[in-house]
Design a protein around this motif. Structure first.
Motif, short mmCIF file in Angstrom:
data_model
loop_
_atom_site.label_atom_id
_atom_site.label_comp_id
_atom_site.label_asym_id
_atom_site.label_seq_id
_atom_site.Cartn_x
_atom_site.Cartn_y
_atom_site.Cartn_z
N UNK A 1 -7.25 23.39 -51.87
CA UNK A 1 -8.64 22.93 -51.76
C UNK A 1 -9.31 23.51 -50.52
N UNK A 2 -10.58 23.81 -50.61
CA UNK A 2 -11.31 24.24 -49.43
C UNK A 2 -11.54 23.02 -48.53
N UNK A 3 -11.14 23.13 -47.28
CA UNK A 3 -11.26 21.97 -46.39
C UNK A 3 -11.13 22.41 -44.94
N UNK A 4 -11.71 21.60 -44.05
CA UNK A 4 -11.57 21.87 -42.60
C UNK A 4 -10.55 20.93 -41.97
N UNK A 5 -10.00 20.02 -42.75
CA UNK A 5 -9.13 19.00 -42.18
C UNK A 5 -7.67 19.45 -42.23
N UNK A 6 -7.39 20.43 -41.38
CA UNK A 6 -6.07 21.04 -41.36
C UNK A 6 -5.68 21.40 -39.94
N UNK A 7 -4.39 21.67 -39.74
CA UNK A 7 -3.92 22.07 -38.43
C UNK A 7 -2.82 23.14 -38.56
N UNK A 8 -2.45 23.70 -37.41
CA UNK A 8 -1.43 24.75 -37.38
C UNK A 8 -0.17 24.20 -36.72
N UNK A 9 0.98 24.53 -37.29
CA UNK A 9 2.25 24.05 -36.75
C UNK A 9 3.14 25.27 -36.43
N UNK A 10 3.77 25.23 -35.26
CA UNK A 10 4.73 26.28 -34.86
C UNK A 10 6.04 25.58 -34.50
N UNK A 11 7.08 25.81 -35.27
CA UNK A 11 8.34 25.09 -35.03
C UNK A 11 9.55 26.04 -35.03
N UNK A 12 10.68 25.51 -34.52
CA UNK A 12 11.96 26.23 -34.63
C UNK A 12 13.04 25.24 -35.10
N UNK A 13 14.16 25.82 -35.56
CA UNK A 13 15.25 24.99 -36.08
C UNK A 13 16.46 24.97 -35.18
N UNK A 14 16.30 25.37 -33.91
CA UNK A 14 17.43 25.35 -32.97
C UNK A 14 17.00 24.74 -31.65
N UNK A 15 17.92 24.11 -30.97
CA UNK A 15 17.63 23.58 -29.64
C UNK A 15 17.48 24.74 -28.65
N UNK A 16 16.75 24.47 -27.57
CA UNK A 16 16.53 25.49 -26.55
C UNK A 16 15.15 25.34 -25.94
N UNK A 17 14.80 26.33 -25.10
CA UNK A 17 13.48 26.28 -24.47
C UNK A 17 12.74 27.56 -24.83
N UNK A 18 11.46 27.40 -25.23
CA UNK A 18 10.66 28.60 -25.50
C UNK A 18 9.31 28.44 -24.82
N UNK A 19 8.70 29.61 -24.56
CA UNK A 19 7.37 29.63 -23.93
C UNK A 19 6.40 30.28 -24.91
N UNK A 20 5.22 29.72 -25.00
CA UNK A 20 4.21 30.25 -25.93
C UNK A 20 2.93 30.59 -25.16
N UNK A 21 2.26 31.65 -25.61
CA UNK A 21 0.95 31.99 -25.04
C UNK A 21 0.14 32.72 -26.11
N UNK A 22 -1.17 32.64 -25.99
CA UNK A 22 -2.11 33.30 -26.92
C UNK A 22 -1.66 33.14 -28.37
N UNK A 23 -1.66 31.92 -28.80
CA UNK A 23 -1.36 31.62 -30.21
C UNK A 23 -2.69 31.74 -30.95
N UNK A 24 -2.75 32.68 -31.87
CA UNK A 24 -4.04 33.05 -32.45
C UNK A 24 -3.96 33.11 -33.97
N UNK A 25 -5.03 32.70 -34.62
CA UNK A 25 -5.08 32.78 -36.09
C UNK A 25 -6.53 33.03 -36.51
N UNK A 26 -6.72 34.05 -37.29
CA UNK A 26 -8.07 34.41 -37.75
C UNK A 26 -8.15 34.39 -39.28
N UNK A 27 -9.26 33.90 -39.80
CA UNK A 27 -9.55 34.06 -41.23
C UNK A 27 -10.16 35.45 -41.44
N UNK A 28 -10.49 35.82 -42.66
CA UNK A 28 -11.25 37.07 -42.84
C UNK A 28 -12.55 36.99 -42.05
N UNK A 29 -12.94 38.09 -41.42
CA UNK A 29 -14.12 38.08 -40.55
C UNK A 29 -15.23 38.96 -41.13
N UNK A 30 -16.41 38.87 -40.51
CA UNK A 30 -17.55 39.69 -40.93
C UNK A 30 -17.20 41.16 -40.77
#
Ligand code: AHR
Length: 639
Positions: A198-227
């Motif tokens: 369905x077309x909707x704005x009520x959504x979010x982004x999830x970033x997960x892993x399946x192992x224990x440990x420590x990770x660092x994240x930066x510049x997490x980016x997601x674009x739809x089709x653009x002009x």
């Protein structure tokens, strides 16, 4: 856009109310063979800045909010934070997150989000989620392009799972596995493809892993089709709305946004170039962090995509809280910076900054005719603008004599090419000042009305504002020998709670849809139907709230007569068109409200929109009645 017809019942109700108080008939006499002056071909344009979530959370199509973890609490300074990010955990997995100021992927991004997973497996993953700019727009059968910078404390922590998830159902709308998580910083690219969702704005982004440990994240980016499918590009709906305004230029990058509250918070264009990882981001004076994803090159490409000129505003050594650089040697680095900026926009690839532009993918120079020096420098109570303007003017003219240089207030030592006047008014104030420019000295600088708006209605303006705007535009057209350009402000507002810093804006939107205010449609009408010369004309009679402008395009054989009736009663007009052969009918475009407060919203975006009709019996003399609360354009054949 121009296809809505009022019902007969509504029109009848209006005329019944109006019978008792019909205004005196106006007599409008137009001498088509007597041109007074030309119309500025660049009269209508766009003004923009990062305000009201105009770029981040607006035009700039990035879906992830606070992608660099630099956003600060409202009004805050100091290190960034985790706003709009939360821990995500499935089953009995466990995670925590914290900002790590010692770990980042680049010199510009020296900090990151550290995510510690104490318990997880492939079926019970843990990580983080981002809520987007008041949600994330997800459409069916669409490809989303993403990337993130990541690093882990052990090689075996990956892979990452990245998913778009519905807020309401928890359903995964698109998901992918991202390989490559390593003990060094790496940019990892991915795509997410939706199916029949369905077309909707009520959504979010999830970033997960399946192992224990420590990770660092930066510049997490997601674009739809653009002009025009630009990488790091803009929302198609908002670009199309701007194109439909028939603009001729884009004034960029602000506004207060150019100046910043403090000198080190100005729009420092060199920090907005190149890969996102090399852009530090900065605090904007509208109290939120600017991602600078929409940097100088993206601004210029925005003008290019709309096929319009750029009015480039350069920082002139004054910031909003009052700090300034005194004219003289201390100002020289800022003058040099402006010269570099002009070279970046317009220079050949053989120049230093033209070569940088080419390296970034745009060898062709951009068309820039006007450069504005500063913004609203009348706020500078030190009186330094006179000297600052002169210093910039001399240096820029010496290198670029062809450029027209705009001053942001009158100066005496030197005659600016153009002065930028700003007007934020109520409709009645605009009605009272429609003759303001009629008597302004034609031997002085030209005028750029670089910011103006009737401020009625919130978040976007209403019909009352559109009438104030239209009255003011008739005066700008009549004076378009003097007024070379005009741009309404602010252009955009994200209508979500907390999205607006400035009331009464032109175009409203949320993450998924957008709409134009009545003012938007009035502007689009005025810009679409604009001739090349102003013929002699006069009016007698008519109410105090009746305004008009007439322009002619001899090559097209057209006359554009704009009529504004801001009163609650219809306005009859006897029109005389002398000095040309006038065709028998006219195309009429009407923007009409039932009352001054009537407006458009996200849920009723087309309540007040232009309607096209045909008017017969148009000749050298004819009568016409302008409905109450109406802006009309009559397009008349005249040879
Ligand atoms: O358009 C909003 C603000 O109004 C601009 O940033 C500034 O130039 C003016 O004061």
């Amino acid at each position: 856009m121009l296809n809505r017809f009022k019902t007969g019942a509504a029109a009848l109700a209006l005329s019944a109310f109006s019978v008792a108080c019909v205004a005196q008939t106006a007599t409008l006499s137009i001498q088509l063979d007597k041109p007074l002056h030309g119309v500025s071909p660049s009269l209508y344009g766009l003004m923009t800045e990062e305000i009201n979530y105009s770029y981040d959370g607006g035009l700039y199509a990035e879906m992830v909010r606070n992608r660099t973890f630099q956003d600060r609490p409202f009004g805050g300074h100091g290190p960034g934070g985790m706003n709009h990010w939360n821990i995500e955990h499935f089953g009995n997995s466990m995670a925590s997150m914290v900002i790590d100021t010692d770990e980042g992927p680049s010199a510009a991004q020296q900090h990151s989000l550290a995510v510690t997973i104490t318990k997880a497996d492939s079926a019970n993953q843990a990580g983080v989620r981002n809520e987007g700019y008041w949600g994330m727009a997800v459409r069916p059968n669409t490809t989303y392009t993403g990337s993130l910078y990541a690093k882990a404390d052990s090689a075996g922590m990956g892979p990452l799972t990245v998913s778009l998830v519905s807020n309401n159902s928890g359903k995964t709308l698109a998901t992918t596995t991202v390989q490559g998580l390593a003990t060094e910083w790496k940019q990892l690219a991915f795509t997410l493809k939706t199916g029949e969702v369905e077309t909707s704005a009520e959504n979010h982004l999830v970033v997960t892993v399946g192992h224990a440990g420590k990770m660092w994240l930066s510049i997490v980016s997601l674009f739809p089709p653009t002009y025009k499918n630009r990488v790091n590009g803009n929302r198609p709906d908002l670009m199309e709305m701007m194109a439909a305004m028939h603009p001729t230029f884009l004034r960029l990058p602000g506004g207060n946004y150019l100046e910043g509250d403090q000198i080190d918070e100005r729009f420092d264009w060199k920090n907005t170039l190149g890969p996102l990882v090399d852009r530090p981001t900065h605090r904007s004076p509208w109290d939120y962090q600017s991602s600078d994803g929409l940097g100088l090159l993206e601004f210029l490409e925005w003008s290019e995509d709309l096929k319009i000129d750029t009015v480039l505003a350069v920082y002139a050594g004054y910031s909003l809280k009052g700090d300034y650089i005194a004219p003289g040697p201390a100002l020289n680095p800022f003058v040099d910076d402006a010269l570099d900026e002009i070279e970046f926009a317009t220079g050949a690839t053989s120049t230093k900054w033209g070569a940088v532009r080419a390296k970034l993918g745009h060898p062709a120079p951009f068309p820039v005719k006007y450069v504005e020096i500063g913004n609203e420098d009348w706020f500078d109570r030190s009186g330094s603008y006179e000297g600052r303007y002169t210093q910039f003017y001399k240096a820029i003219k010496a290198k670029y004599p062809q450029l027209q240089l705009i001053a942001t207030m009158p100066v005496k030592k030197i005659k600016p090419d153009v002065v930028d006047d700003h007007y934020y008014r109520r409709a009645d104030e605009f009605f009272a000042m429609v003759n303001h420019y009629d008597s302004v000295d034609r031997n002085g600088p030209k005028i750029f009305v670089g910011e103006w708006a009737t401020r009625e209605g919130s978040p976007t303006t209403n019909m009352g504002a559109a009438l104030g705007d239209a009255a003011w535009m008739t005066s700008m057209e009549r004076n378009s020998d003097l007024i070379v350009m005009a741009s309404y402000a602010p252009l955009f507002v994200n209508v979500n709670p907390g999205g607006m810093q400035w009331e009464s804006d032109l175009i409203g939107y949320d993450a998924i849809s957008s709409y134009g205010s009545p003012s938007y449609y009035a502007q689009a009408m005025f810009a679409e139907y604009l001739g090349t010369e102003v013929p002699a004309s006069s009016v007698a009679g008519g109410g105090d709230r009746f305004f008009y402008s007439v322009t002619k395009d001899a090559a097209k054989g057209k006359v554009y007569l704009k009529l504004v009736n801001a009163s609650s009663t219809p306005q009859a007009v006897d029109i005389g068109l002398n000095g040309a052969n006038v065709g028998g009918s006219a195309e009429v475009v009407s923007l009409t409200g039932t009352n001054l407060a009537e407006t458009n919203t996200l849920v009723a975006p087309k309540r007040v929109v232009p309607v096209r009709t045909t008017l017969s019996g148009v000749g050298a003399k004819f009568s016409h009645t302008v409905p109450a609360y109406s802006v009309q354009v009559l397009e008349i054949e005249a040879k």
